[in-house]
Design a protein around this motif. Structure first.
Motif, PDB file in Angstrom:
ATOM      1  N   ASP A   1       8.270  -1.659  12.235  1.00  0.00           N
ATOM      2  CA  ASP A   1       7.996  -0.720  11.147  1.00  0.00           C
ATOM      3  C   ASP A   1       6.714   0.006  11.528  1.00  0.00           C
ATOM      4  OD1 ASP A   1       7.688   0.571   8.704  1.00  0.00           O
ATOM      5  OD2 ASP A   1       7.364  -1.266   7.531  1.00  0.00           O
TER       6      ASP A   1
ATOM      7  N   LEU B   1      10.128   5.454  -2.916  1.00  0.00           N
ATOM      8  CA  LEU B   1       9.342   6.574  -3.434  1.00  0.00           C
ATOM      9  C   LEU B   1       9.254   6.468  -4.958  1.00  0.00           C
ATOM     10  CD1 LEU B   1      10.297   7.657  -0.597  1.00  0.00           C
ATOM     11  CD2 LEU B   1      10.542   9.901  -1.663  1.00  0.00           C
TER      12      LEU B   1
ATOM     13  N   ARG C   1      12.775   3.388   2.481  1.00  0.00           N
ATOM     14  CA  ARG C   1      11.412   3.547   1.989  1.00  0.00           C
ATOM     15  C   ARG C   1      11.480   3.799   0.484  1.00  0.00           C
ATOM     16  NH1 ARG C   1       7.816   2.334   6.327  1.00  0.00           N
ATOM     17  NH2 ARG C   1       9.151   2.714   8.128  1.00  0.00           N
TER      18      ARG C   1
ATOM     19  N   VAL D   1       7.841  14.593   0.927  1.00  0.00           N
ATOM     20  CA  VAL D   1       8.715  13.827   1.809  1.00  0.00           C
ATOM     21  C   VAL D   1       9.979  14.622   2.096  1.00  0.00           C
ATOM     22  CG1 VAL D   1      10.061  11.699   2.097  1.00  0.00           C
ATOM     23  CG2 VAL D   1       7.895  11.657   0.830  1.00  0.00           C
TER      24      VAL D   1
ATOM     25  N   VAL E   1       2.270  12.929  -1.855  1.00  0.00           N
ATOM     26  CA  VAL E   1       2.759  13.457  -0.581  1.00  0.00           C
ATOM     27  C   VAL E   1       4.076  14.198  -0.789  1.00  0.00           C
ATOM     28  CG1 VAL E   1       1.663  11.605   0.724  1.00  0.00           C
ATOM     29  CG2 VAL E   1       4.051  11.362   0.024  1.00  0.00           C
TER      30      VAL E   1
ATOM     31  N   PHE F   1      10.927  16.065  -1.430  1.00  0.00           N
ATOM     32  CA  PHE F   1      10.403  15.548  -2.696  1.00  0.00           C
ATOM     33  C   PHE F   1       8.916  15.864  -2.676  1.00  0.00           C
ATOM     34  CE2 PHE F   1      13.945  13.393  -4.476  1.00  0.00           C
ATOM     35  CZ  PHE F   1      14.643  12.803  -3.448  1.00  0.00           C
ATOM     36  N   GLU F   2       8.411  16.409  -3.784  1.00  0.00           N
ATOM     37  CA  GLU F   2       7.006  16.807  -3.813  1.00  0.00           C
ATOM     38  C   GLU F   2       6.185  15.874  -4.704  1.00  0.00           C
ATOM     39  OE1 GLU F   2       7.484  19.721  -1.064  1.00  0.00           O
ATOM     40  OE2 GLU F   2       5.598  19.156  -2.066  1.00  0.00           O
ATOM     41  N   ASN F   3       4.886  15.713  -4.333  1.00  0.00           N
ATOM     42  CA  ASN F   3       3.929  14.943  -5.146  1.00  0.00           C
ATOM     43  C   ASN F   3       4.432  13.548  -5.489  1.00  0.00           C
ATOM     44  OD1 ASN F   3       2.156  17.189  -5.324  1.00  0.00           O
ATOM     45  ND2 ASN F   3       3.523  18.073  -6.867  1.00  0.00           N
ATOM     46  N   VAL F   4       4.913  12.868  -4.477  1.00  0.00           N
ATOM     47  CA  VAL F   4       5.431  11.519  -4.701  1.00  0.00           C
ATOM     48  C   VAL F   4       4.518  10.480  -4.086  1.00  0.00           C
ATOM     49  CG1 VAL F   4       7.814  12.365  -4.710  1.00  0.00           C
ATOM     50  CG2 VAL F   4       6.829  11.502  -2.579  1.00  0.00           C
ATOM     51  N   SER F   5       4.730   9.254  -4.502  1.00  0.00           N
ATOM     52  CA  SER F   5       4.037   8.111  -3.919  1.00  0.00           C
ATOM     53  C   SER F   5       5.052   7.386  -3.031  1.00  0.00           C
ATOM     54  CB  SER F   5       3.586   7.184  -5.062  1.00  0.00           C
ATOM     55  OG  SER F   5       3.223   5.918  -4.562  1.00  0.00           O
ATOM     56  N   VAL F   6       4.626   7.000  -1.837  1.00  0.00           N
ATOM     57  CA  VAL F   6       5.541   6.351  -0.900  1.00  0.00           C
ATOM     58  C   VAL F   6       4.966   5.005  -0.481  1.00  0.00           C
ATOM     59  CG1 VAL F   6       6.699   6.507   1.347  1.00  0.00           C
ATOM     60  CG2 VAL F   6       6.293   8.578   0.006  1.00  0.00           C
ATOM     61  N   GLN F   7       5.756   3.946  -0.619  1.00  0.00           N
ATOM     62  CA  GLN F   7       5.313   2.641  -0.119  1.00  0.00           C
ATOM     63  C   GLN F   7       5.313   2.674   1.401  1.00  0.00           C
ATOM     64  OE1 GLN F   7       7.438  -0.756  -1.662  1.00  0.00           O
ATOM     65  NE2 GLN F   7       6.945  -0.223  -3.793  1.00  0.00           N
ATOM     66  N   LYS F   8       4.204   2.230   1.987  1.00  0.00           N
ATOM     67  CA  LYS F   8       4.095   2.326   3.441  1.00  0.00           C
ATOM     68  C   LYS F   8       5.101   1.405   4.133  1.00  0.00           C
ATOM     69  CE  LYS F   8      -0.747   3.755   3.664  1.00  0.00           C
ATOM     70  NZ  LYS F   8      -2.086   3.540   4.261  1.00  0.00           N
TER      71      LYS F   8
ATOM     72  N   SER G   1       0.851  -1.193   0.000  1.00  0.00           N
ATOM     73  CA  SER G   1       0.000   0.000   0.000  1.00  0.00           C
ATOM     74  C   SER G   1       0.890   1.248   0.000  1.00  0.00           C
ATOM     75  CB  SER G   1      -0.884  -0.018   1.251  1.00  0.00           C
ATOM     76  OG  SER G   1      -0.086  -0.235   2.384  1.00  0.00           O
TER      77      SER G   1
ATOM     78  N   ARG H   1      11.199   9.059   8.418  1.00  0.00           N
ATOM     79  CA  ARG H   1      11.090  10.078   7.382  1.00  0.00           C
ATOM     80  C   ARG H   1       9.773  10.811   7.596  1.00  0.00           C
ATOM     81  NH1 ARG H   1      16.040  10.197   4.416  1.00  0.00           N
ATOM     82  NH2 ARG H   1      16.855   8.128   4.837  1.00  0.00           N
TER      83      ARG H   1
ATOM     84  N   ALA I   1       8.353  -0.632   5.045  1.00  0.00           N
ATOM     85  CA  ALA I   1       9.789  -0.388   4.877  1.00  0.00           C
ATOM     86  C   ALA I   1      10.455  -1.567   4.172  1.00  0.00           C
ATOM     87  CB  ALA I   1      10.426  -0.195   6.252  1.00  0.00           C
TER      88      ALA I   1
ATOM     89  N   PHE J   1       1.169   5.824   0.155  1.00  0.00           N
ATOM     90  CA  PHE J   1       0.650   7.174   0.338  1.00  0.00           C
ATOM     91  C   PHE J   1       0.853   7.867  -1.003  1.00  0.00           C
ATOM     92  CE2 PHE J   1      -0.308   7.298   4.733  1.00  0.00           C
ATOM     93  CZ  PHE J   1       0.647   6.577   5.409  1.00  0.00           C
TER      94      PHE J   1
ATOM     95  N   LEU K   1      14.871   6.135  -0.017  1.00  0.00           N
ATOM     96  CA  LEU K   1      15.527   6.942   1.008  1.00  0.00           C
ATOM     97  C   LEU K   1      15.862   5.981   2.137  1.00  0.00           C
ATOM     98  CD1 LEU K   1      13.231  10.108   1.146  1.00  0.00           C
ATOM     99  CD2 LEU K   1      15.533   9.953   0.187  1.00  0.00           C
ATOM    100  N   GLY K   2      17.140   5.896   2.490  1.00  0.00           N
ATOM    101  CA  GLY K   2      17.502   4.871   3.450  1.00  0.00           C
ATOM    102  C   GLY K   2      18.533   5.303   4.482  1.00  0.00           C
TER     103      GLY K   2
END
Lengths: 105, 105
Positions: free
Chosen positions: A97, B26, B24, A9, A7, B4-11, A2, A24, B13, A4, B36-37
């Motif tokens: 997590d 992106l 994470r 970051v 967004v 980072f703007e308007n990104v999708s992030v996997q919930k 899943s 983050r 980790a 977000f 990003l780690g």
């Protein structure tokens, strides 16, 4: 997996307890702020500003919430709330997590 | 703090080496993918699929790139490239905050 969506970051990580807790910071389209983080096994005390919703994606930890005398065990898939301007303790038993959402008071 | 703007992030980790390396994922608006780690002190070997750009936001590590015999020291603010379908080694000397961008071959 899943996600977000749409967004913002923060590039730089938040690093606590010598790197045993890192996260983050994300800002969602509605302006709400959360952190996605990892807690390695260990004992930590956290202070809150705003009230928090802690969602545990994976892992296992015991928590001692403010004003309580009994520890609770929390597993992946569960969540808990913590009030604002207070402290809570955790005993992380396996890599955890989490997602911490900062709530309006 | 840069973002980072308007990104999708996997919930969830990405967790490697017993939690000593976590990240994470992106996806940027242009479809490119990065992680990003955080790397805690230790020695690790990474395998690549796509070529990678590793930007070090903070920390210090030594790297041994494929085909090379000399280690290089990398500090926060520096970056390095790694080819695709290969391996590279790192010796992390202090908590390292990084961004790994996967490049088209």
């Amino acid at each position: 997996m899943s996600t977000f969506e749409n967004v913002s970051v923060q590039k730089e990580a938040n690093v606590y307890f010598g790197g045993n807790v890192t996260s983050r910071t994300l800002t969602l389209p509605d302006g709400s702020v959360l952190t996605l983080g990892i807690m390695l096994p260990g004992e930590y005390e956290f202070g809150t500003g705003k009230p928090e919703l802690m969602e545990i994606y994976d892992g296992e930890l015991d928590i001692l919430l403010p004003g309580e005398s009994a520890w609770q065990t929390i597993h992946g898939g569960q969540s808990f709330n913590v009030g604002g301007d207070t402290k809570f303790q955790v005993r992380v038993k396996s890599i955890t997590d989490y997602c911490c959402t900062y709530l309006d008071a």
